[in-house]
Write an enzyme that holds these catalytic residues in place. Sequence first.
Site, PDB file in Angstrom:
ATOM      1  N   PRO A  51       0.849  -1.204   0.000  1.00 43.24           N
ATOM      2  CA  PRO A  51       0.000   0.000   0.000  1.00 43.24           C
ATOM      3  C   PRO A  51       0.880   1.247   0.000  1.00 43.24           C
ATOM      4  O   PRO A  51       1.583   1.523   0.967  1.00 43.24           O
ATOM      5  CB  PRO A  51      -0.808  -0.133   1.296  1.00 43.24           C
ATOM      6  CG  PRO A  51       0.007  -1.041   2.172  1.00 43.24           C
ATOM      7  CD  PRO A  51       0.769  -1.947   1.265  1.00 43.24           C
TER       8      PRO A  51
ATOM      9  N   THR B  81       1.256   5.258  -0.267  1.00 40.71           N
ATOM     10  CA  THR B  81       0.557   6.530  -0.153  1.00 40.71           C
ATOM     11  C   THR B  81       0.870   7.415  -1.363  1.00 40.71           C
ATOM     12  O   THR B  81       2.012   7.493  -1.807  1.00 40.71           O
ATOM     13  CB  THR B  81       0.976   7.247   1.146  1.00 40.71           C
ATOM     14  OG1 THR B  81       0.730   6.377   2.246  1.00 40.71           O
ATOM     15  CG2 THR B  81       0.185   8.521   1.346  1.00 40.71           C
TER      16      THR B  81
ATOM     17  N   GLN C 156      -6.009  -0.912   3.806  1.00 36.75           N
ATOM     18  CA  GLN C 156      -5.178  -0.695   4.986  1.00 36.75           C
ATOM     19  C   GLN C 156      -5.748   0.454   5.809  1.00 36.75           C
ATOM     20  O   GLN C 156      -6.024   1.528   5.273  1.00 36.75           O
ATOM     21  CB  GLN C 156      -3.733  -0.382   4.599  1.00 36.75           C
ATOM     22  CG  GLN C 156      -2.799  -0.312   5.796  1.00 36.75           C
ATOM     23  CD  GLN C 156      -1.376   0.061   5.428  1.00 36.75           C
ATOM     24  OE1 GLN C 156      -1.112   1.187   5.028  1.00 36.75           O
ATOM     25  NE2 GLN C 156      -0.455  -0.876   5.558  1.00 36.75           N
TER      26      GLN C 156
ATOM     27  N   CYS D  13       3.694   2.975   9.884  1.00 37.79           N
ATOM     28  CA  CYS D  13       3.829   4.314   9.306  1.00 37.79           C
ATOM     29  C   CYS D  13       4.795   5.152  10.150  1.00 37.79           C
ATOM     30  O   CYS D  13       4.591   5.321  11.353  1.00 37.79           O
ATOM     31  CB  CYS D  13       2.477   4.999   9.217  1.00 37.79           C
ATOM     32  SG  CYS D  13       2.551   6.630   8.440  1.00 37.79           S
TER      33      CYS D  13
ATOM     34  N   HIS E  43       8.616  -4.846   7.423  1.00 37.00           N
ATOM     35  CA  HIS E  43       9.552  -3.990   6.701  1.00 37.00           C
ATOM     36  C   HIS E  43      10.852  -3.960   7.501  1.00 37.00           C
ATOM     37  O   HIS E  43      10.839  -3.585   8.676  1.00 37.00           O
ATOM     38  CB  HIS E  43       8.969  -2.582   6.550  1.00 37.00           C
ATOM     39  CG  HIS E  43       9.829  -1.661   5.747  1.00 37.00           C
ATOM     40  ND1 HIS E  43       9.516  -0.341   5.550  1.00 37.00           N
ATOM     41  CD2 HIS E  43      10.978  -1.872   5.071  1.00 37.00           C
ATOM     42  CE1 HIS E  43      10.449   0.225   4.802  1.00 37.00           C
ATOM     43  NE2 HIS E  43      11.347  -0.680   4.503  1.00 37.00           N
TER      44      HIS E  43
ATOM     45  N   ASN F 130       9.705  -7.303   3.407  1.00 40.29           N
ATOM     46  CA  ASN F 130       9.620  -6.105   2.582  1.00 40.29           C
ATOM     47  C   ASN F 130      10.881  -5.280   2.772  1.00 40.29           C
ATOM     48  O   ASN F 130      11.340  -5.090   3.885  1.00 40.29           O
ATOM     49  CB  ASN F 130       8.366  -5.297   2.968  1.00 40.29           C
ATOM     50  CG  ASN F 130       8.335  -3.920   2.339  1.00 40.29           C
ATOM     51  OD1 ASN F 130       8.159  -2.931   3.022  1.00 40.29           O
ATOM     52  ND2 ASN F 130       8.526  -3.840   1.036  1.00 40.29           N
ATOM     53  N   GLY F 131      11.441  -4.804   1.641  1.00 34.68           N
ATOM     54  CA  GLY F 131      12.586  -3.907   1.726  1.00 34.68           C
ATOM     55  C   GLY F 131      13.643  -4.158   0.681  1.00 34.68           C
ATOM     56  O   GLY F 131      14.190  -5.262   0.602  1.00 34.68           O
TER      57      GLY F 131
ATOM     58  N   ALA G  39       7.510  -2.462  -2.764  1.00 34.65           N
ATOM     59  CA  ALA G  39       7.025  -1.093  -2.605  1.00 34.65           C
ATOM     60  C   ALA G  39       7.749  -0.163  -3.577  1.00 34.65           C
ATOM     61  O   ALA G  39       7.306   0.036  -4.700  1.00 34.65           O
ATOM     62  CB  ALA G  39       7.221  -0.644  -1.157  1.00 34.65           C
ATOM     63  N   ARG G  40       8.893   0.421  -3.169  1.00 35.75           N
ATOM     64  CA  ARG G  40       9.600   1.368  -4.036  1.00 35.75           C
ATOM     65  C   ARG G  40      10.056   0.722  -5.336  1.00 35.75           C
ATOM     66  O   ARG G  40      10.133   1.385  -6.380  1.00 35.75           O
ATOM     67  CB  ARG G  40      10.805   1.951  -3.301  1.00 35.75           C
ATOM     68  CG  ARG G  40      10.451   2.940  -2.208  1.00 35.75           C
ATOM     69  CD  ARG G  40      11.717   3.524  -1.604  1.00 35.75           C
ATOM     70  NE  ARG G  40      12.563   2.499  -1.030  1.00 35.75           N
ATOM     71  CZ  ARG G  40      13.872   2.626  -0.795  1.00 35.75           C
ATOM     72  NH1 ARG G  40      14.484   3.755  -1.095  1.00 35.75           N
ATOM     73  NH2 ARG G  40      14.570   1.652  -0.249  1.00 35.75           N
TER      74      ARG G  40
END
Length: 671
Positions: A332, A334, A386, A417, A486, A518-519, A541-542
Amino acid sequence: MAEGAAEEAPADGSGDSAASTPDRGVAPIKPQYLTTKEQFHEFLEARGREKVPRETEAVEPDGHDLAEPEAKRVRLEDGQTEDGQMGAGQMEPGQTEAGQTEETAELREQRQAQRRARGQNKSRPHLKPTHYDENKLCPSLVQGSAARCFFGDRCRFLHDVGRYLETKPADLGPCCVLFETFGRCPYGVTCRFAGAHLGPEGQNLVREELAARGAHIPPVRNSLDKALQQQLRKRKVRFQRAERALHQLSQGQPPGSVPAAAVAATPEAAVAEGAPGQGDGDTQQALPGPDATALPSSPVQTCGPLTDEDIVRLRPCEKKRLDISGKLYLAPLTTCGNLPFRRICKRFGADVTCGEMAVCTNLLQGQTSEWALLKRHHSEDLFGVQLEGAFPDTMTRCAELLNRTIEVDFVDINVGCPIDLVYKKGGGCALMSRSTKCRQIVLGMNQVLDVPLTVKIRTGVQERTNLAHRLLPELRDWGVSLVTLHGRSREQRYTKLADWQYIEQCVKAASPMPLFGNGDILSYEDANRAMQTGVAGVMIARGALLKPWLFTEIKEQRHWDISSSERLDILRDFTHYGLEHWGSDTQGVEKTRRFLLEWLSFLCRYVPVGLLERLPQKINERPPYYLGRDYLETLMASQNSADWIHISEMLLGPVPPNFVFLPKHKANSYK
């Protein structure tokens, strides 16, 4: 043309030295493609790109140009920075104390400039919807109901189509995506591509065949019902199941300890109350759900005899299992993780998608912008939302609200977050050190949800104090179906690599509950190494922002040397999806442009495979200035937001007068 840009690379040998001894944190690019900052921008201006007018350049809110921040330097053992300058407090041979003071002052100013170039552009300008069209046409005319105005005598919009067309900006292109896809454009004369579907008398044309075919396309789900929105704003919605769960938690009892059937057997709960908005307006309405004869985990109202399935609550162990082990999970994200972007990722092989972080208090207030984050495209076969919140009451009520009004496969709690706005209120990563609140939130939400509950966490709050390995067994015992970890703490953000060794340790602590990692995943090699730690799957993610085709690379176990024209086609598809989602009028076009520019602030960090000296590119490696294999590839490598605006004009037409764009993060735009 393919080698035109490479031929203009500097031939003085400076590129060779830079490539042979690459700086730390800089992507290793072949020497024939390397160039200087000045040559890079000269090339872009010389190869046919018109100079962006001054009023449309990317500038700071105070009117100053957005200067390029100093490169991030790594301190060496001898006190020098990588560029060879002496560190603060050290003197070169023959240097006086006065000279050292001047050097120290200069270094201090440089560090302050670096700090200013980090973080969010909180004062960046935004175009308000009222600025899109000073003279807006009445919605009744746009939707073809000219005989009946929705607002009556109180209407503040124009009813004169001719006057509106006189002030309307010129069309942005000859083809309307909505007209070509669905056979009819619902925006009529307000569409910025209206010439494609307006008749000689200004009527909105319809292609019957396409319209009949488009009628069978499933609509976007999880929209906010107007009647429900009004009741949420008036606080007239009752949360019976959430109140029972919260009452039991306050008494120290686990939720569900009182048989739900005994409570539901009362006439008040057994009688179907209908959808929100029906009945007396002065009385609170219960949410549609089992008490309103709705099917479990479905927002669709049904009719018929009352059965055990309608009134008997499922225990957490009886819920549907979330089996996504081995699947590719799009995080997810932002701002950038919007519905059009998720459609792009689904096309390239993402298995699981999740909506952007939604704040539970905003959802309970019926905010349209927050509910828009929950929308689901029909191509998203495994989709979750989420939620972020700091208190058990709001999170539990919000979970019950979503359980009976939207269609999802799982609900995720944001416990990772790192931003101050969320953390200082006790939400996000702060819940990792508030175990009592975290327990109440998880138990309360798990009691009112009919779908699996998942949690996303970080390694901890402080950099050297890991908390995840202690929290994971508790989350497992509280009934969480899956956890995503993460591999960074809140304090370190993205300054260091993700700690996959610690994630491997946490896999054992979480067993048998599945744990996703994640990462720093930007290639299929990174994904393979991550899977070797024993995680059930990886969340990306990125990496997806830099190259959404990463999902294809992982599934096909290869490096994809994607061309610049293929990348432009991806951006064109994004704009088409954006116009479908946000609309093809001025407001929809500019919203699509804004999200495209935010995404381009990440896409420019990608280095094409054919230009790299070694594979793969690491996610923490910033690209140096280089000339691509053609003009478009070089343009896409620009870190200047004025060039991103130029790319958006290639796809969405010219920007409005006095257009200003600053990326969400200061370090994302260089000049």
